[in-house]
Design an enzyme around this catalytic site. Structure first.
Site, PDB file in Angstrom:
ATOM      1  N   GLU A 155       0.925  -1.207  -0.007  1.00  0.00           N
ATOM      2  CA  GLU A 155      -0.187  -0.132  -0.065  1.00  0.00           C
ATOM      3  C   GLU A 155       0.828   1.283   0.155  1.00  0.00           C
ATOM      4  OE1 GLU A 155      -1.896   0.556   3.746  1.00  0.00           O
ATOM      5  OE2 GLU A 155      -0.717  -1.068   4.670  1.00  0.00           O
ATOM      6  N   LYS A 209       2.739   4.696   1.067  1.00  0.00           N
ATOM      7  CA  LYS A 209       3.252   5.102   2.341  1.00  0.00           C
ATOM      8  C   LYS A 209       3.044   6.595   2.238  1.00  0.00           C
ATOM      9  CE  LYS A 209       7.160   5.585   5.354  1.00  0.00           C
ATOM     10  NZ  LYS A 209       7.099   7.018   5.824  1.00  0.00           N
ATOM     11  N   ASP A 245       2.807  10.429   3.079  1.00  0.00           N
ATOM     12  CA  ASP A 245       3.518  11.424   3.741  1.00  0.00           C
ATOM     13  C   ASP A 245       2.813  12.557   4.722  1.00  0.00           C
ATOM     14  OD1 ASP A 245       6.062  12.729   4.637  1.00  0.00           O
ATOM     15  OD2 ASP A 245       6.317  13.712   2.571  1.00  0.00           O
ATOM     16  N   TYR A 300      -5.004   2.615   8.011  1.00  0.00           N
ATOM     17  CA  TYR A 300      -4.110   1.498   7.616  1.00  0.00           C
ATOM     18  C   TYR A 300      -3.684   0.279   8.659  1.00  0.00           C
ATOM     19  CZ  TYR A 300      -0.221   4.682   9.205  1.00  0.00           C
ATOM     20  OH  TYR A 300       0.611   5.264   9.757  1.00  0.00           O
ATOM     21  N   LYS A 315      11.190   2.895  -0.190  1.00  0.00           N
ATOM     22  CA  LYS A 315      11.231   4.054  -0.406  1.00  0.00           C
ATOM     23  C   LYS A 315      11.471   4.645  -1.875  1.00  0.00           C
ATOM     24  CE  LYS A 315      10.691   6.634   2.655  1.00  0.00           C
ATOM     25  NZ  LYS A 315      11.438   7.089   3.840  1.00  0.00           N
ATOM     26  N   CYS A 353      40.191  28.914  16.790  1.00  0.00           N
ATOM     27  CA  CYS A 353      38.833  28.801  17.086  1.00  0.00           C
ATOM     28  C   CYS A 353      38.090  30.244  16.654  1.00  0.00           C
ATOM     29  CB  CYS A 353      38.275  28.598  18.625  1.00  0.00           C
ATOM     30  SG  CYS A 353      36.746  28.837  18.968  1.00  0.00           S
ATOM     31  N   CYS A 409      36.675  31.963  20.335  1.00  0.00           N
ATOM     32  CA  CYS A 409      37.619  32.291  21.461  1.00  0.00           C
ATOM     33  C   CYS A 409      39.041  32.468  21.002  1.00  0.00           C
ATOM     34  CB  CYS A 409      37.397  31.396  22.544  1.00  0.00           C
ATOM     35  SG  CYS A 409      38.262  29.608  22.053  1.00  0.00           S
ATOM     36  N   CYS A 440      38.223  22.696  18.907  1.00  0.00           N
ATOM     37  CA  CYS A 440      38.719  24.006  19.773  1.00  0.00           C
ATOM     38  C   CYS A 440      39.315  23.464  20.888  1.00  0.00           C
ATOM     39  CB  CYS A 440      37.510  24.907  19.812  1.00  0.00           C
ATOM     40  SG  CYS A 440      37.917  26.337  21.565  1.00  0.00           S
ATOM     41  N   CYS A 494      35.660  28.708  25.993  1.00  0.00           N
ATOM     42  CA  CYS A 494      35.156  29.298  24.688  1.00  0.00           C
ATOM     43  C   CYS A 494      33.654  29.483  25.007  1.00  0.00           C
ATOM     44  CB  CYS A 494      35.456  28.060  23.809  1.00  0.00           C
ATOM     45  SG  CYS A 494      34.800  28.256  22.232  1.00  0.00           S
TER      46      CYS A 494
END
Length: 738
Positions: free
Chosen positions: A127, A129, A131, A239, A327, A434, A437, A458, A464
């Site tokens: 069946e 699917k 969405d 379903y 899918k 970074c 810092c 970092c 930081c």
């Protein structure tokens, strides 16, 4: 080739470990956006591709499977705003198939599982699917008494009033033969025609923009005013079912046909199939019809038709073994890279993100894409091998790229279109400090492999600001301390105002009420000023800023005080220790029982150094990565100081293990050995797991029951030596029947 694109077969141990961690973080964020916010920024196809790779890595490298593996949990959590509803039968997700071969494998697994049933011909259903948003409708004596969302699969939200507005959902069942109590399950969705009409109505009055039918349906279903939900003309396909006082029919197909007789809309494209060829033929038929259906679908669901066989095959890792979702392929689009930004995460990872010219992919506008790490940007893996094409192809600002909503939370780059690269485009220089810092950003060396980590981090840790803020957000988040009122914006405000620097500061805010009130008032005034500038006129407040401020602070302080005695597993998770997720935190709570014992053992491990197993206990599911992360946490004096300061404000509850009384084997560890004559090994495992037991492959002191068939060898001997309960197959069946 980077971990993001590298073939799994060519992974080293270290690369597999890093890739599993990376995918775990991205999948967890995707789950949060999808299930809690109803605002995913990738398609189901995108998510599925990443989840599939994650599971494949766990299978290929089981030694690196995390204790908080996503294969062991149902995603998402119910959000605040509606009453919570616990589903009597969990609403589980489905395993995924992406190719015809995956469908063949699904059918072959079924044949192997039922191999003792010599004359059995497996029959399936197929069946579309839908969405949309899953919902469960409880009927008692044929009358709708409650409707709920899926939530996290175990707990959803009560949205009965809104569901009653959907014309496909009968308030009273029609016909006859329905059970005294039954939970009808299905998908709430919005047709494409209704979606376009809503967009047009909204645009005419300068209202909000709507992204796609799925998100719009989800938002419409969660309106506080049912009249708004009613105006959206949502639809519903039935379903499946959850709890039922009696089964509606002996088969899946016949049960769904009953739903149609009772007044529900059911899919006219649902069919029975006796072979893989018939399943795939229906898949292709539905795919051809997809654009003409008038509503979104993203695949085809196959299920074993017989309910008795469904029960026997059982469940695995939160998914039914007897069902799979085939899918549809992911979509792709062209766009250009406008900029590359660096974001600093909670653990210090420098995460590069490409800012794209907005492009629509499958109904969603994509503007950002993760670039993973500096090797990925260069187009190479840690061994210098290309990840895009035969030669290393880097990503540059100005490049035209092909993206698809598959593989990552923010969609991935499939390829760079070199023939469209601007002449002025230059290679991107990844920062070695970074950007927040200024601390050095380094790539850690894996002592076992001698190779650098693919991610640059970092080294500033708590100095930081980016790491400190992200750590505070994690500390107050839903799965951790769950402090209502301390969302992202408020944490950032309190940090920037200097009022909260560490978690302990949160619990002293009441003592600094005046300063807190001033910070919130200043933000409101700034927001009001910006609104006035945008609208060209001043807004008149009905109540004073001070009055609203006092009300909000009282609620905030009360919410903070309510978390002064947190559950131990939540508290451990809230500490944000690297590699320790919610499931691992629960395992640590069970192991140590109190925070005092965990702290004591952690400090002992830090003082001892060396082999973590000399101090930490041997616990099933907790490997070297977890123990080393704990040791590293307690080796840092700043971490210990923050923890101790926090423990002066909060008192985590001792962890108490409770075992369900509904099953004789719930909570027990069971091992099967020898030849089973009345069921297959897979069926025996499914039975045990269904009753709440954990099935292990080897006998140890943690084993509770050994089920030994003919031919049992060393496991039987070991169990006898350890004094473990040994049962034959009949004894096991007698026990579980109790």
């Amino acid at each position: 080739m980077s971990g993001a694109d590298k073939e799994i077969e060519s992974f080293s141990e270290a690369e597999a470990h890093a890739e599993i961690d990376r995918l775990h973080e991205l999948l967890s964020e995707a789950d949060r956006l999808y299930f809690e916010n109803d605002a995913p920024d990738i398609s189901d196809a995108a998510y599925d591709a990443m989840k599939r790779r994650y599971l494949a890595l766990e299978i290929a490298f089981p030694q690196h499977k995390r204790a908080d593996s996503l294969s062991e949990k149902v995603a998402g959590a119910p959000v605040d705003g509606f009453a919570k509803v616990r589903h009597e039968v969990p609403m589980l997700s489905l395993a995924k198939a992406f190719t015809d071969q995956d469908v063949i494998d699904f059918a072959e697994r079924g044949k192997r599982f039922f191999e003792r049933d010599k004359d059995l011909d497996l029959v399936f259903t197929a069946e579309p699917k839908i969405d949309g948003l899953s919902a469960s409708l409880r009927y008692e004596d044929g009358v709708l008494v409650r409707g709920a969302t899926r939530g996290d699969g175990a707990v959803g939200e009560d949205i009965t009033a809104n569901l009653r507005t959907i014309k496909d959902i009968p308030h009273t069942l029609k016909g006859k033969g329905w059970p005294k109590v039954i939970e009808i399950r299905g998908e709430v969705y919005m047709t494409m025609a209704e979606f376009e009409a809503l967009k047009a109505r909204s645009a005419a009055v300068g209202g909000q923009e709507y992204v796609n039918p799925r998100n719009t349906a989800a938002g419409s279903l969660r309106q506080k005013d049912p009249a708004i939900t009613a105006s959206r003309n949502l639809r519903f396909f039935a379903y499946a079912w959850g709890y039922a006082s009696q089964e509606p029919a002996p088969t899946q197909f016949d049960a769904v046909q009953k739903f149609g007789e009772w007044g529900f809309a059911i899919s006219p494209l649902m069919v029975r199939a006796k072979s893989v060829d018939e399943l795939v033929a229906q898949y292709k038929k539905i795919e051809e019809l997809r654009s003409s259906l008038g509503y979104d679908i993203d695949g085809v669901v196959y299920k074993i038709d017989s309910l008795e066989l469904q029960r026997r095959w059982g469940f695995s890792s939160g998914e039914p073994r007897w069902a799979v979702a085939h899918k549809f392929p992911a979509e792709q689009a062209f766009t250009t890279v406008r900029a590359i930004d660096i974001q600093v995460g909670r653990t210090g990872t420098l995460a590069p993100v490409a800012r794209l010219s907005p492009v629509g992919v499958g109904g969603v506008v994509v503007e950002n894409v993760t670039l993973h790490n500096e090797d990925y940007i260069k187009g190479i893996d840690s061994n210098g091998l290309p990840i895009r094409g035969d030669e290393p192809i880097d990503v540059r600002i100005g490049d035209t790229v092909v993206i698809q909503r598959a593989g990552d939370v923010i969609p991935q780059i499939v390829r760079v279109v070199l023939e469209k690269r601007p002449a002025e485009a230059v290679a991107y220089e990844f920062p070695h400090v970074c950007p927040v810092c200024g601390s050095p950003a380094t790539r850690e060396l894996n002592e076992k492999t001698g190779k650098e980590d693919s991610r640059r981090r970092c080294t500033g840790e708590l100095i930081c600001a980016a790491q400190a803020v992200e750590q505070l957000k994690h500390f107050v988040s839903r799965g951790a301390m769950d402090i209502e009122g301390l969302g992202t914006e408020n944490i950032e405000l309190l940090f920037s105002s200097g009022l909260v620097r560490t978690a302990a500061d949160i619990f002293t805010l009441r003592d600094r009420r005046t300063e807190v009130q001033a910070a919130f008032a200043a933000r409101r005034e700034e927001q009001s000023r910006l609104r006035e500038e945008a609208s060209g006129k001043a807004r008149k407040a009905t109540r004073s800023v001070e009055e609203r401020s006092f009300e909000g602070l009282d609620k905030l302080f009360a919410a903070i005080d309510a978390r002064r005695e947190p559950e131990l597993d939540r508290f451990i998770f809230a500490l944000g220790i690297r590699h320790i997720g919610e499931t691992t935190a629960a395992a640590l709570a069970r192991t140590f029982s109190t925070i005092v014992e965990l702290r004591k053992t952690g400090l002992e491990a830090a003082a001892a150094g060396g082999d973590v197993h000399e101090v930490f206990p041997s616990v099933n599911g907790l490997g070297d990565t977890i123990w080393e992360a704990l040791r590293d946490f307690f080796e840092n004096e700043r971490n210990v100081a923050v923890l101790d300061s926090l423990l002066r404000q909060v008192t985590p509850k001792p962890y108490v293990v409770t075992i369900s009384a509904n099953s004789q084997v719930a909570g027990k560890t069971v091992v099967f050995t020898g030849t089973l004559e009345k069921m297959t090994r897979g069926e025996a495992k499914a039975m045990a797991e269904r009753l709440g037991a954990k099935v292990a492959g080897s006998v140890s002191k943690n084993t509770d029951i050994l089920v030994a068939g003919p031919g049992a060898g060393s496991k039987l001997k070991t169990a006898s030596e350890l004094g473990i309960l040994v049962l034959d197959e009949d004894g096991w069946l007698d026990l579980v029947k109790q």
